[in-house]
Design an enzyme around this catalytic site. Structure first.
Site, PDB file in Angstrom:
ATOM      1  N   LYS B  78       1.297  -1.371   0.322  1.00  0.00           N
ATOM      2  CA  LYS B  78       0.169  -0.015   0.282  1.00  0.00           C
ATOM      3  C   LYS B  78       0.498   1.273  -0.129  1.00  0.00           C
ATOM      4  O   LYS B  78       2.494   1.003   0.451  1.00  0.00           O
ATOM      5  CB  LYS B  78      -0.666  -0.131   1.397  1.00  0.00           C
ATOM      6  N   SER B 153     -10.185   1.073   3.338  1.00  0.00           N
ATOM      7  CA  SER B 153      -9.239   2.301   2.521  1.00  0.00           C
ATOM      8  C   SER B 153      -7.959   1.752   1.614  1.00  0.00           C
ATOM      9  O   SER B 153      -7.461   2.266   0.803  1.00  0.00           O
ATOM     10  CB  SER B 153      -9.043   3.031   3.173  1.00  0.00           C
ATOM     11  N   SER B 177     -10.385  -1.190   7.016  1.00  0.00           N
ATOM     12  CA  SER B 177      -9.300  -0.740   5.928  1.00  0.00           C
ATOM     13  C   SER B 177      -9.003  -1.994   5.742  1.00  0.00           C
ATOM     14  O   SER B 177      -7.760  -2.157   4.071  1.00  0.00           O
ATOM     15  CB  SER B 177      -7.965  -0.007   5.896  1.00  0.00           C
TER      16      SER B 177
END
Lengths: 39, 486
Positions: B78, B153, B177
């Site tokens: 990420k 997310s 997330s």
């Protein structure tokens, strides 16, 4: 509750030039910002 | 295709000499070039560096001295983790062009294990959101239906694994997330216990909640990824000095006699009927495998969301104060003075959701309101923690839906409050600091993945993983792949 402490041993930091490399504006080894003190 | 394989399957090929890390990296990079324009999982692809590292792994396998299960395996991370020499944006315009001078500890650990990092994955800005629609760059698509969101997310991390654009990925979970996008994209997502994994070099959102964890194609892969990143880090004083067990070794122990708690508060109005049916069927499967199913109560669940939306914004308003246009990132020119420079820079650099949370948090922490909002929310947090403590006196794990619904359409949830409801079943786990995992538990009639959440005691990821493994071995959901044509 107990505090978790470690020995205070010196270790190398990242080089100054690398830490300044991302600054939007700088002067020598300083970050440069717009004027702070009012007239 | 090597891109179909799990980490453990790929590693077996490398050890047999049937395939090389360079072949795997080339296949992944070719697939990213062909399919990522549709999926939009990656913000940055580091092809050259990946091939250089794959060549090093080739040499280790050739000399018969591979580093371990992740050696030569192509992974993605990420864009919230600092990567030395590689742009790190956090999905925000305020960090556009930021090139960190060091690696996050988790990134350094993956590299130290020989992994080949393919690139950085899209996310909601500063990890605030449940769809990647808050990314300042673009929205990642759900590989199972490109008109739908992948969750967030860590939506890029989940979509990349689902579309075989990485063998596994890293994400972060502050209120769901990792688990919510894993459920939406049909992969295994694990949020470890608070303190299990170092956060040094992770761009902070809400420091009492943030935790790093893997997305994987199966449960064994999730165990291998956790093994690589877990453990104490002297650079993160919140990481725990608790020994890390051998997660893969305990995986096959089954669930016979395991006490599994079902919380009534997670089967409420608003829970999608197909999700409920899949989760209830999964509970029956666990029962058939010898687990003892018991009802438990987590009575303060309904207050978790409200407490979270005071605590997380309060912490983010403090953490995001560092984006001031001075040390790194965006600076908007033309300001009269320093304060004007801060205002212009933050006004232009942050998106609407980040501004909303900074304002909410600043208000909740302001003099005269602190006790009524932040103080009260912390008390609710204690009640949520006690609910879990009481339940875990009677059961070993808790099983529930990961999300109230499956992946929704892009643009469907315009009202922030309806977006926040996505995390109603995942947030209490973060508030309590516990480990939680989402494992695929079937599909809706329309072909969208459903996630089963397994929640465990602090630092008991091993039991979570073995519960998920037993369930995975008894089902065939993993055999299905999204139909993505190049």
């Amino acid at each position: 509750m107990t505090n978790v402490m470690r020995e205070d041993e010196p270790a190398p930091s990242l080089p100054q030039a690398e830490m300044l490399a991302n600054a939007p504006d700088r002067s020598g080894e300083f970050f440069r910002v717009p004027k702070i003190i009012e007239e | 295709m090597l891109t179909d394989l799990t980490i453990h399957e790929l590693g077996a090929r490398f050890r047999l000499g049937d395939a090389t890390p360079t072949q795997a990296a080339r296949e992944y990079l070719a697939r990213i070039a062909a399919l990522d324009p549709k999926v939009k999982a990656y913000l940055t692809v580091t092809g050259e560096a990946a091939l250089a590292r794959a060549a090093e792994a080739d040499a280790r396998f050739k000399s018969g001295a591979p580093l371990g299960p992740l050696d030569g395996v192509p992974l993605g991370v990420k864009d919230v983790f600092c990567t030395r020499g590689v742009r790190t944006t956090c999905g925000s315009k305020i960090l556009e062009g930021f090139v960190p001078p060091y690696d996050a500890t988790v990134v350094a650990r993956l590299l130290g294990a020989g992994a080949v990092i393919l690139g950085k994955l899209n996310m909601d800005e500063f990890a605030m959101g449940s769809s990647t629609e808050n990314s300042a760059y673009f929205t990642t698509r759900n590989p199972w239906d490109l008109s739908r969101v992948p969750g967030g997310s860590s939506g890029g991390s989940a979509a990349a694994v689902a579309a075989d654009l990485a063998a596994a990925t890293l994400g972060t979970d502050t209120g769901g997330s990792i688990r919510q996008p894993a459920a939406f994209c049909g992969n295994v997502g694990l949020k470890p216990t608070y303190g299990r994994v170092s956060r040094f070099g992770l761009v902070a959102f809400a420091s009492s909640l943030d935790q790093v964890g893997p997305f994987a194609k199966d449960v064994l892969d999730a165990a291998l990824m956790l093994q690589a990143i877990a453990g104490h880090d002297p650079k993160d004083s919140t990481s725990a000095a608790i020994p890390v067990p051998d997660y893969a070794a305990e995986l096959e122990r089954g669930v016979k006699g395991l006490r599994v708690g079902i919380p009534a508060e997670y089967f409420i109005e608003g829970l999608d009927a197909e999700v409920e049916a899949a989760v209830r069927a999964a509970i029956e499967t666990l029962k058939g495998l010898g687990a003892k199913i018991e009802s438990v109560s987590l009575p303060h669940t309904e207050y978790g969301l409200a407490a979270y939306y005071l605590i997380a914004p309060a912490e983010c308003s403090s953490n995001l104060a560092r984006y001031d246009g001075v040390k790194y990132g965006l600076r908007v020119p033309g300001a009269r003075d320093l304060i004007d420079m801060y205002s212009r820079t933050r006004g232009a650099g942050f998106g609407a959701e980040v501004k909303r949370r900074v304002m909410l948090g600043t208000y909740a922490l302001s003099a005269g309101y602190y006790d009524a909002y932040y103080g009260k929310a912390q008390k609710v947090r204690t009640l949520v923690q006690r609910d879990f403590q009481t339940a875990f006196e009677r059961v070993d794990v808790i099983v529930a839906p990961t999300t109230p619904s499956v992946a929704f359409k892009m643009g469907e949830k315009e009202d922030p409050l309806s977006m926040y409801l996505n995390d109603v079943f995942t947030i209490p786990v973060n508030l309590a600091g516990l480990p939680g995992l989402s494992v695929p538990a079937g599909f809706t009639k329309a072909g969208l993945p459903i996630g089963l959440q397994v929640i465990g005691k602090a630092f008991d990821e091993a039991t979570l993983l073995r519960t998920a493994k037993a369930y995975e071995a008894a089902t065939t959901w993993r055999d299905r792949k999204p139909g993505l044509a190049a």
